[in-house]
Every structure is written in C-alpha cells, then in structure tokens.
Motif scaffolding. Sequence first.
Motif: not given
Length: 687
Positions: A570-573, A590-593, A183-188
């Motif tokens: 993710s950091s580079s994105e 794919l990188a941000t969640p 599960a990916m966070s809905e409130q990162p």
Amino acid sequence: NNLSGLPGVIYQSQAASPIHWQPWTKETMDAAKRSWRLVFCVIALPQQPEYLEVLKELSADPETVAVINRDYVPVLIDGEASREMGVLTADLCAEIRRPLQLPLFLWMTCEGNPVAWLPVSRGDAGSGPVALFNQSHSMVHRTWQDDLKTMARENKPSYVMSNSALDNASRRERIESRKMTKAMSEQPAVDVLRSLRQLAALYDPYTRSFDETGGLFPASSMEALAMASARPGLPDELKARCVETTRALLDDLLPSAMFDPLDGSVFSSRRGADWELPSFLRDGPTQARAAIALLKAAKATGNKRAQDQALALLEFSEREFKTEDGLFAIGLATSPDPRMWMWTVEEVEKILGPQDAPWWIKATRMKGLGNLPSESDPRREFFRSNSIGFKQTPAEIAMGLGMTPEEFAPRLDAAKAKLRAVREARIGSTGKDGTARIVPTLRMVCAYAEAYSATGDEAWRKKAVDLLGKARAAFSDGPRLRNFTSPQPAPVGAGRAFHYGLALQAALDVHAITLDDLWLDWSEDLATTAAEMFTGNGFLKECPDDARMIDLPVTDLVMLFDDSTAGLVSSSECRLAVLGRPLVASFSELATPLPTYTVDRPVLHTDLLQATMMRHYPVTVLMGKELPDDLKAAVLQSPPRSVIRRPAKSNEDVPAGSVKVLLSGDQSRVISTAHGLREAVLPSGGK
C-alpha cells in the motif's frame, strides 16, 4: 537427514540431527505418498530461538527419534523463508483456540492437508516437547494405522485423507469468506484519524504503559506516531497528542534495559511487564527497524539521544550481522539464560573497582537487592540481580564527575569493555550466522537511507546505494526475487509477496535520497512482476503458485511478526502513483483500501495507517530546474517515505531555483530556500 544443502540457521542447525528432517518440497511430499506415511512438520522462525531447545529435546530422546523416523516423513520449515507457512500458524492456532506460539508441530497428509497441530514450548503446561509430541502422536498414528488396515481389508478410501481434505476445503472457504467480507472504509481519510487517536490513547502517561503492543519493541507504532506528529492536514490537537506520545515513549525506552549499554544493541522483546526485563534476544531486522523508528522519532521530538542510539544500532548491526559478502544475516539466535546478562552490585564493584563502580551503579540504578520492579519479577527469580540501562546520558555522567564528555569518553569505553568481556566469557561462543538473507539486507538499506536523511552524512547514502546494488545482484533470479543468495527449491527459497513489498520500499527509499531513475525503474519492474505473481481471486496472495504446498488462500494483512505485505504494498502504491509509475489497476485495488477494523486494532495495522496518511494527507515536493545546492540537499534529506519528491513537469509552473510543495486540499507553496523547505515538511523537532 537431507538438510545439509539448505541455507539458513534453522536448517543448518539441524543438518546433523538424528531425526531424518527433509526439506519443504514437492519431492518430499511425493516420498510421503509413495511410502503411505503422514508428514510431521515443525514450523519455526529464526528470530524465535526456542525451537532450538524444542528440537534438541526431540532429538535427544532415542525412542522419539525412532518413532518420528519410522512412522512419518519429518519436515522442517523455516517460517521466515516460507513465509506463508509462518502466517498460516496464526489461523491454525486460532482454530484450536490457542494463542499464537512457535514452534508449531503440524501433522499433515501427503496432499498438504493438516490433520493435527499443536503450538509447543519447553515446559508447556508442565510437559516438555517429547511428552506433547507423544500425546498427539499416539492419537494421530493410531488413527492412521487403523485407516490403513481398513483400506486394505475393505478396499475403502482413506478416512484420514478424505476427512482432512474436507476439513481443509472448509478451512479454505472460511478463510476466503473472512478475507472477502472484511469491510473496507468508505471514508479512509476520516478513519485514519480515528485510528491514530486510538493508537495514541493506548499509551497511559501515569502507568507509562502502552496497551496492546505486547512485548515487542514498538517500532512500527513509534513510526506511525512520529509521521503523524507534523503531517500537514491532520488536526493540530491530534498532531500534538502524537508528538507527546512519541516523546513519552522515548523517555520510557531510551533509559531502559531494552538498549544494551555495553554494545549499543536493542533487544527485540521483553520478558517482564515493563521494559526493565528484556528477552535478551537480538536479530538483524529488529536492529534496523528500531533504528528507523528512532530516527523518525528523533525528528519528531528533537531528541538527540534517540538519533545517537539509532546510529549505534546500525554500527552494531555491521559488526554482528554483516556477512562476508557484504550482505546481512538474521543472526544466530540462542535461547539466553537471563542470569548471564544480569549483574549484582558486588560483581560490578569487583570488575570496575572503586574508581568506576560508583558512577556506573548510579547511572544504571543498580541496587543491592536488584532493580527489577515486582511486576517484572513477581516470583523474585532474579533477586539481587540487576538489568542495566543508562538512566543518565554520558554527558550527564561526565558532568557528575566534573569532566567534559570528551574527557569521560575513554573511561566510559573502558568500563563497557571490562563488563562486556566478563559477559562474553559467561555466555561462551554462540557461533556466527553467515547466511545472507533478503529481509535483513533490505531492512539495512532502508535504515541507511533514513540515517542519511537524518544526518546529511554522505557516508550513509553511499552505504544505502552500495548495499541495494549488492542486494539486487544477490537476490535476483531474472525478474524474480529469491530469499537466499543461492538457488533453492521454490517452496524453500522463492521470494514471497512480502519480499517484493520490502524490495519496493528499499528501492523507493534509495530513489528518494538519490533521485536516480535506476531505482525507480527497478521498483516499477518489481511492482509489475509482483502484480503478475500475487494477484488472484480478489486477494493479495503471499506465496507464488510454483512454491505453494498447501491449498489455502494465505494472505498477509496483519502485522504478526513484521510489517504486513498489505502495508508495504500500500505504501509503495502511493509513492509510485505520485512518481508517475502507477501499479496495474488490479494490484492497486488490492493495495489501497483501509479496512474498518484498523480503528479497533491500530497496533496491528500501523503500516497501513502510514500508507493511508501518505495517500490522503500527501506531501509532495516538485523540484524546479537549477536548484541551489543547499535546497537540493534539503530535498534529498527530507523524510524518504513521508515526503515524495520528483522533478516538476513543464506545465506545473515551478520557477527555476525553487520547489513547490503540494499538500492535501489542493494547497501549495513555492519555496526557494532550504530553511523554508525544512519549515514546511519537517516535524517541529527536526526544524
């Protein structure tokens, strides 16, 4: 033995072995198919040198050598270069309910389907590598031979081949299902705060222990805490807790034996329950990662000793890990005997004499019965032995002797040199690893960039730019990357997703301290190539298709041995999006969640936590035209990763000679002085 042409310390160390080791290539697997043999693999990491002793014991036993050469196609795998295989060992060990441990013995079919595997070490469960090999070999080989006889007699398909294929299909479904259902966070923006609170809470100020960090030097945790210490938009109480924990970690680590006072290096891990009994292992990437963490922590806390130690690590790396072509190696690691690195009071008194021994013994808190706490040495293996770390700074030692630091410096250097000479004579020659590799080289680029940010010294910036230029030329194969400077078969030498993530980080770090669009353009090219090579079936592939030897969806989401590929990308994105060079949508998704499980295990995801902070609590500096020299310098010396900077566009209303700082919640400030910028973007300790 067919390893002589392969680069890297793992392959070179075994090129003369009587075991007929073969490279990890499709040709080797084809040879196994033609000869109707199983493949016997050993997966090792160059940073964990126990594999040398394991392989030495295998090759020293003539009967074992004969069995391996007769019954198998033996394959040696560098799990750092063929990184998907190093990552896969974690899944395989979990499958048999064993902790992750390398090297790993792995039996597989010529189709690349695992049959049996076993993490192994010298003295494991009272047995050596030879005994452990023979235990598994007797079962695996007997089953294989019975299978061949049945095939010949009854014309049946191979049970081992078909069963291992079915097992691997189930494994593939299990891994895919696990990766897809996370599960990916809905409130990162909220969950990253919860994760940071959990990370800070793992430190106990009373026992001075940092839970769940294991024995590795906690570089990534220190980085995340330092970044959070003054991140605009984060709650004040959280920032205060993070800076307190960062300060406490420095207070624990800097005087400890993890830092070698004789040559300025850091050891990669500890053997005991605290930092006073190191592993005495050193490698190039660890020096650079620790230097970056210390420089960030120094800014967060104002701890000058942390900065001095970080610069010492860079100098040590240049002496020990720089190759003839100006790039960097991982280092030729050997399994150290800790007694060779430790000292008795009597030895130090004899070597340094009555004039210098007393202050040295006091500064390192050596004791006649040894200075290791009982929890580090419960069996008293090192009775009367002392590890050494400076509990006092050189300035404090000098003050105790009634000297100025300048007067004391030659005396300190002379004492270090005497002890270092004795230690080197004890240990003997260990050789030099001359193989340049992409990971330690790019790590040093990032460390040089951070050193420039911390000091403003142009020499560090020049080193970062020059080294990245050499790295780009040496490790590029057209638009693609490779792990070594020379062309190698793809399974051995092709760049993995992690290598692209690290190259993106290095290019963006150098762009941050130079604002040279050459490096921004290269980072965009790297991102485009990586998106084409590593995006597939809804997950971030670690291995390019032309290098893949095992049909498993290996992806790198957790910090097992280093940063994770997911964290780097993710950091580079985030940085590329702010700089107007966004990743293609499929790659960006794919990188941000932020996975929800980072809250429970923040230590394993501190790279993702940093990327999420950058994304949801941004600090962006828009540069107006005609900046004064001191303001421009302050922009360039802002933290390379946590402060993103770019020229202002005409419609962004940034007055000439000024910068505009953009923060979360649509907040902004126009600043016209270097002092004002430092107040706005630096942690309290660095202002």
